[in-house]
Scaffold this motif. Structure first.
Motif, PDB file in Angstrom:
ATOM      1  N   LEU A  64       1.781  21.718   3.655  1.00  0.00           N
ATOM      2  CA  LEU A  64       2.697  20.585   3.512  1.00  0.00           C
ATOM      3  C   LEU A  64       2.276  19.686   2.354  1.00  0.00           C
ATOM      4  N   LEU A  65       0.986  19.425   2.255  1.00  0.00           N
ATOM      5  CA  LEU A  65       0.499  18.578   1.168  1.00  0.00           C
ATOM      6  C   LEU A  65       0.773  19.206  -0.200  1.00  0.00           C
ATOM      7  N   GLY A  66       0.754  20.530  -0.239  1.00  0.00           N
ATOM      8  CA  GLY A  66       1.032  21.214  -1.492  1.00  0.00           C
ATOM      9  C   GLY A  66       2.448  21.009  -1.982  1.00  0.00           C
ATOM     10  N   PHE A  67       3.369  20.757  -1.050  1.00  0.00           N
ATOM     11  CA  PHE A  67       4.767  20.530  -1.407  1.00  0.00           C
ATOM     12  C   PHE A  67       5.124  19.046  -1.479  1.00  0.00           C
ATOM     13  N   ALA A  68       4.263  18.205  -0.911  1.00  0.00           N
ATOM     14  CA  ALA A  68       4.666  16.822  -0.642  1.00  0.00           C
ATOM     15  C   ALA A  68       4.027  15.816  -1.584  1.00  0.00           C
ATOM     16  N   HIS A  69       4.007  16.112  -2.867  1.00  0.00           N
ATOM     17  CA  HIS A  69       3.402  15.182  -3.822  1.00  0.00           C
ATOM     18  C   HIS A  69       4.145  13.842  -3.849  1.00  0.00           C
ATOM     19  N   HIS A  70       5.418  13.842  -3.450  1.00  0.00           N
ATOM     20  CA  HIS A  70       6.221  12.626  -3.499  1.00  0.00           C
ATOM     21  C   HIS A  70       6.005  11.727  -2.289  1.00  0.00           C
ATOM     22  N   LEU A  71       5.361  12.250  -1.233  1.00  0.00           N
ATOM     23  CA  LEU A  71       5.212  11.460  -0.014  1.00  0.00           C
ATOM     24  C   LEU A  71       4.230  10.312  -0.212  1.00  0.00           C
ATOM     25  N   CYS A  72       4.598   9.152   0.316  1.00  0.00           N
ATOM     26  CA  CYS A  72       3.702   7.998   0.294  1.00  0.00           C
ATOM     27  C   CYS A  72       2.903   8.012   1.592  1.00  0.00           C
ATOM     28  N   LEU A  73       1.650   8.416   1.529  1.00  0.00           N
ATOM     29  CA  LEU A  73       0.819   8.576   2.724  1.00  0.00           C
ATOM     30  C   LEU A  73       0.113   7.263   3.045  1.00  0.00           C
ATOM     31  N   ASP A  74       0.898   6.301   3.549  1.00  0.00           N
ATOM     32  CA  ASP A  74       0.356   4.996   3.912  1.00  0.00           C
ATOM     33  C   ASP A  74       0.608   4.691   5.378  1.00  0.00           C
ATOM     34  N   ASP A  75       0.609   5.730   6.190  1.00  0.00           N
ATOM     35  CA  ASP A  75       0.880   5.609   7.625  1.00  0.00           C
ATOM     36  C   ASP A  75      -0.447   5.465   8.373  1.00  0.00           C
ATOM     37  N   ALA A  76      -0.565   4.410   9.173  1.00  0.00           N
ATOM     38  CA  ALA A  76      -1.816   4.173   9.897  1.00  0.00           C
ATOM     39  C   ALA A  76      -2.120   5.279  10.905  1.00  0.00           C
ATOM     40  N   ALA A  77      -1.076   5.886  11.492  1.00  0.00           N
ATOM     41  CA  ALA A  77      -1.314   6.991  12.430  1.00  0.00           C
ATOM     42  C   ALA A  77      -1.913   8.186  11.707  1.00  0.00           C
ATOM     43  N   LEU A 129      -5.362   9.149   1.561  1.00  0.00           N
ATOM     44  CA  LEU A 129      -4.469   8.137   2.089  1.00  0.00           C
ATOM     45  C   LEU A 129      -4.831   6.772   1.535  1.00  0.00           C
ATOM     46  N   ASP A 130      -3.836   5.911   1.473  1.00  0.00           N
ATOM     47  CA  ASP A 130      -4.055   4.524   1.077  1.00  0.00           C
ATOM     48  C   ASP A 130      -4.405   3.749   2.346  1.00  0.00           C
ATOM     49  N   THR A 131      -5.708   3.702   2.651  1.00  0.00           N
ATOM     50  CA  THR A 131      -6.164   3.107   3.902  1.00  0.00           C
ATOM     51  C   THR A 131      -5.800   1.632   4.000  1.00  0.00           C
ATOM     52  N   THR A 132      -5.924   0.909   2.905  1.00  0.00           N
ATOM     53  CA  THR A 132      -5.618  -0.526   2.926  1.00  0.00           C
ATOM     54  C   THR A 132      -4.145  -0.764   3.205  1.00  0.00           C
ATOM     55  N   ALA A 133      -3.271  -0.011   2.527  1.00  0.00           N
ATOM     56  CA  ALA A 133      -1.825  -0.155   2.747  1.00  0.00           C
ATOM     57  C   ALA A 133      -1.462   0.245   4.167  1.00  0.00           C
ATOM     58  N   ALA A 134      -2.112   1.286   4.679  1.00  0.00           N
ATOM     59  CA  ALA A 134      -1.833   1.728   6.046  1.00  0.00           C
ATOM     60  C   ALA A 134      -2.222   0.649   7.050  1.00  0.00           C
ATOM     61  N   ALA A 135      -3.377   0.002   6.808  1.00  0.00           N
ATOM     62  CA  ALA A 135      -3.825  -1.056   7.713  1.00  0.00           C
ATOM     63  C   ALA A 135      -2.890  -2.252   7.674  1.00  0.00           C
ATOM     64  N   GLU A 136      -2.378  -2.573   6.500  1.00  0.00           N
ATOM     65  CA  GLU A 136      -1.450  -3.703   6.375  1.00  0.00           C
ATOM     66  C   GLU A 136      -0.158  -3.435   7.142  1.00  0.00           C
ATOM     67  N   LYS A 137       0.312  -2.183   7.103  1.00  0.00           N
ATOM     68  CA  LYS A 137       1.523  -1.825   7.852  1.00  0.00           C
ATOM     69  C   LYS A 137       1.253  -1.769   9.348  1.00  0.00           C
ATOM     70  N   GLY A 138       0.049  -1.356   9.700  1.00  0.00           N
ATOM     71  CA  GLY A 138      -0.301  -1.207  11.109  1.00  0.00           C
ATOM     72  C   GLY A 138       0.282   0.060  11.710  1.00  0.00           C
ATOM     73  N   LEU A 139      -0.140   0.356  12.927  1.00  0.00           N
ATOM     74  CA  LEU A 139       0.374   1.527  13.639  1.00  0.00           C
ATOM     75  C   LEU A 139       1.856   1.327  13.957  1.00  0.00           C
ATOM     76  N   GLU A 140       2.629   2.395  13.785  1.00  0.00           N
ATOM     77  CA  GLU A 140       4.063   2.330  14.023  1.00  0.00           C
ATOM     78  C   GLU A 140       4.435   3.234  15.199  1.00  0.00           C
ATOM     79  N   LEU A 141       5.288   2.703  16.072  1.00  0.00           N
ATOM     80  CA  LEU A 141       5.678   3.458  17.259  1.00  0.00           C
ATOM     81  C   LEU A 141       6.371   4.765  16.921  1.00  0.00           C
ATOM     82  N   LYS A 142       7.195   4.767  15.873  1.00  0.00           N
ATOM     83  CA  LYS A 142       7.953   5.964  15.546  1.00  0.00           C
ATOM     84  C   LYS A 142       7.038   7.141  15.221  1.00  0.00           C
ATOM     85  N   SER A 143       5.827   6.857  14.756  1.00  0.00           N
ATOM     86  CA  SER A 143       4.858   7.927  14.501  1.00  0.00           C
ATOM     87  C   SER A 143       4.150   8.334  15.788  1.00  0.00           C
TER      88      SER A 143
END
Length: 412
Positions: free
Chosen positions: A231-244, A262-276
Motif C-alpha cells: 500500500l505504501l508503494g502506491f500511496a505516495h499521495h497519502l498524508c499519514l498524519d493519523d494518530a491511530a 509519519l508526521d507524529t507532531t501533526a498526528a498528535a495535534e489532530k488526536g485520535l479519531e473515532l472513524k479510524s
C-alpha cells in the motif's frame, strides 16, 4: 437451484432465529429470474459448455432495462441471491462473467454493494460455501473496479478484528483479505479513507500475530506486513498524519516498516479519531460498550462481566491487542462526547494487567494533556488533574518506563 443443505440459506441459524431479512427479500426477488432460467432450460450448477446463458441474460436485462427503479432493484437483488446461493464459478458456469457484467450494467442504485455489506457484517454466521462465494465475488468486483466495492472490503475487515482467530474460518478470511489487498493495492489507494483504514487494519494484524504461537500466525504475519509495504508503494499521495496509524506503527516492530514515515507532531495535534478506531471493533461491540458507559457505576460493574465473556474471554493470544484497541476507542469516544466513566477506566486498567499492548494503549493516551491523560489518571485513582510527572509516579512500576517514553515523544 436450491441453496446448500443443513437447513438451507446463507447462514447457520438456531431453531428460533428469524429469517435474515435481506436474504429472504433476495430469495423472493430471485423467483422471476428462476422462471427465466427454467424457460431457457438452464441449470446454474451445470457444467454444460453449450448452455444458452445468453438467452437468459438478454431476457433478464430486458426485465430491468427501461423499467422503474423498484423493478431494476428486484432484478439485481435476485441475481445477487443466485451468485451467493449456487455453485457460481467460471469453470462450472460458462456464463458467470456475463451475469456479473449484467449486474454492473443495470445496477444504478448500488444494490449489489448494499446487499454484500449486510452479508459481510454477518460473515462469521455464513455457511462455508457462501463464504467462498462471497470472497470470490468480491475479488472479481475489485478486479473490475466495481464502484464502491471497497466498502464491502472494509466491512469484512471489521468482521475480523485484529487478533481474533478464535472462530472457525477466521484464518482463511484473513488470508483472503490480505491477498486481495496486496493484489488490488492500486485500486484501494485510489480511495484515501479505504487506503488508510486498510493500512491501519493490516498494521494491527501484523502486531497482533505472534509467529511463535502458531503456524497460521507464522504465515499470516509476513502477509500483513506485505500489504502495508504494498500500500505504501502506491500511496505516495497519502498524508499519514493519523494518530491511530502512529499508535499502530509504534507497536508493530518490523524492519519492513522502516520505509513508513509519519508526521507524529501533526498526528498528535489532530488526536485520535473515532472513524479510524471504529474500524478495529465490531459495530455490536461498540454499541454495547457505549451503553455500558452511560450506565450507573453499580450497573457498569455487572454489565462489564457479561461484556467480557461475550467479546473478550474467548480471544486467547489476541486478547491483549484487541483490548488495546478497545481502550483507545472507548476513551476517545468518551472524550468526544464528554462522558465521565472512571469506573470503566479502572476496570479496563485492571483487565490490562499482563497485556503489554493494552498497557501501552494507556501510555499512548497519557502522552499529552487532555481527556486521555485525565482518564488514565482516574484509572490510577487520581483526580484527573495530575501533571505528567505525578502521573509517572502514580503508575505501576512496570509502566513507568513506557509511560515516561511516551510522554517524551512529544516533549510534553
Amino acid at each position: 437451484m436450491v441453496p446448500e443443505g443443513g437447513g438451507g440459506g446463507w447462514y447457520y441459524t438456531r431453531p428460533l432465529d428469524a429469517a435474515d431479512a435481506v436474504e429472504e427479500a433476495a430469495r423472493l426477488h430471485y423467483v422471476s429470474q428462476r422462471k427465466v432460467l427454467a424457460r431457457a432450460g438452464l441449470d446454474l450448477e451445470s457444467a454444460d459448455p453449450n448452455a444458452q446463458h445468453g438467452v437468459a441474460i438478454a431476457e433478464i436485462f430486458a426485465m430491468a432495462d427501461g423499467s422503474d427503479e423498484e423493478q431494476q432493484k428486484s432484478v439485481v437483488l435476485g441475481v445477487v441471491y443466485a451468485l451467493l446461493s449456487a455453485e457460481w464459478n467460471e469453470k462450472v458456469v460458462p456464463g458467470y462473467f456475463d451475469y456479473l457484467s449484467l449486474l454492473r450494467t443495470v445496477d444504478d442504485h448500488d444494490v449489489v454493494v448494499r446487499t454484500l455489506l449486510s452479508v459481510a457484517l454477518r460473515y462469521s454466521n455464513l455457511r462455508p460455501k457462501c463464504r467462498l462465494r462471497l470472497q470470490g465475488l468480491l475479488s472479481d468486483m475489485a478486479a473490475a473496479r466495481w464502484p464502491k466495492a471497497e466498502r464491502v472490503v472494509l466491512a469484512l475487515q471489521r468482521a475480523l478484528s485484529p487478533g481474533d482467530l478464535s472462530w472457525a474460518g477466521a484464518a482463511e478470511l484473513l488470508g483472503s483479505l490480505l491477498e486481495l489487498a496486496a493484489a488490488q493495492a492500486g485500486w484501494l489507494v485510489a480511495n484515501d479513507p479505504a487506503a488508510k483504514l486498510t493500512l491501519l487494519w493490516a498494521l494491527r494484524w501484523a502486531s497482533a500475530l505472534d509467529p511463535a504461537a502458531s503456524s497460521e500466525a507464522q504465515e499470516l504475519r509476513p502477509a500483513a506486513l506485505g500489504v502495508v509495504v504494498r500500500l505504501l508503494g502506491f500511496a505516495h499521495h497519502l498524508c499519514l498524519d493519523d494518530a491511530a496509524l502512529d499508535w499502530a506503527l509504534s507497536i508493530c516492530k518490523a524492519h519492513e516498516l522502516d520505509c513508513m514515515k509519519l508526521d507524529t507532531t501533526a498526528a498528535a495535534e489532530k488526536g485520535l479519531e473515532l472513524k479510524s478506531l471504529e474500524h478495529l471493533l465490531a459495530p455490536g461491540e461498540q454499541e454495547q460498550l457505549r451503553f455500558i458507559m452511560m450506565a450507573k457505576p453499580a450497573q457498569q460493574e455487572r454489565m462489564l462481566g457479561w461484556f467480557w465473556k461475550r467479546h473478550l474471554a474467548h480471544r486467547g493470544q489476541g486478547l491483549g491487542p484487541h483490548l488495546a484497541d478497545l481502550i483507545l476507542w472507548a476513551v476517545t469516544m468518551a472524550g468526544d462526547e464528554r462522558i465521565e466513566s472512571p469506573t470503566l477506566w479502572k476496570a479496563l486498567l485492571q483487565a490490562s494487567a499482563g497485556h503489554e499492548q493494552a498497557m501501552n494503549a494507556f501510555c499512548f493516551l497519557a502522552r499529552q494533556p487532555g481527556y486521555g491523560r485525565a482518564a488514565v489518571a482516574k484509572a490510577l485513582g487520581g483526580s484527573g488533574t495530575e501533571t505528567a510527572q505525578e502521573l509517572v509516579v502514580m503508575a505501576p512500576s512496570a509502566w513507568r518506563g513506557a509511560l515516561a517514553e511516551r510522554m517524551g515523544e512529544l516533549k510534553k
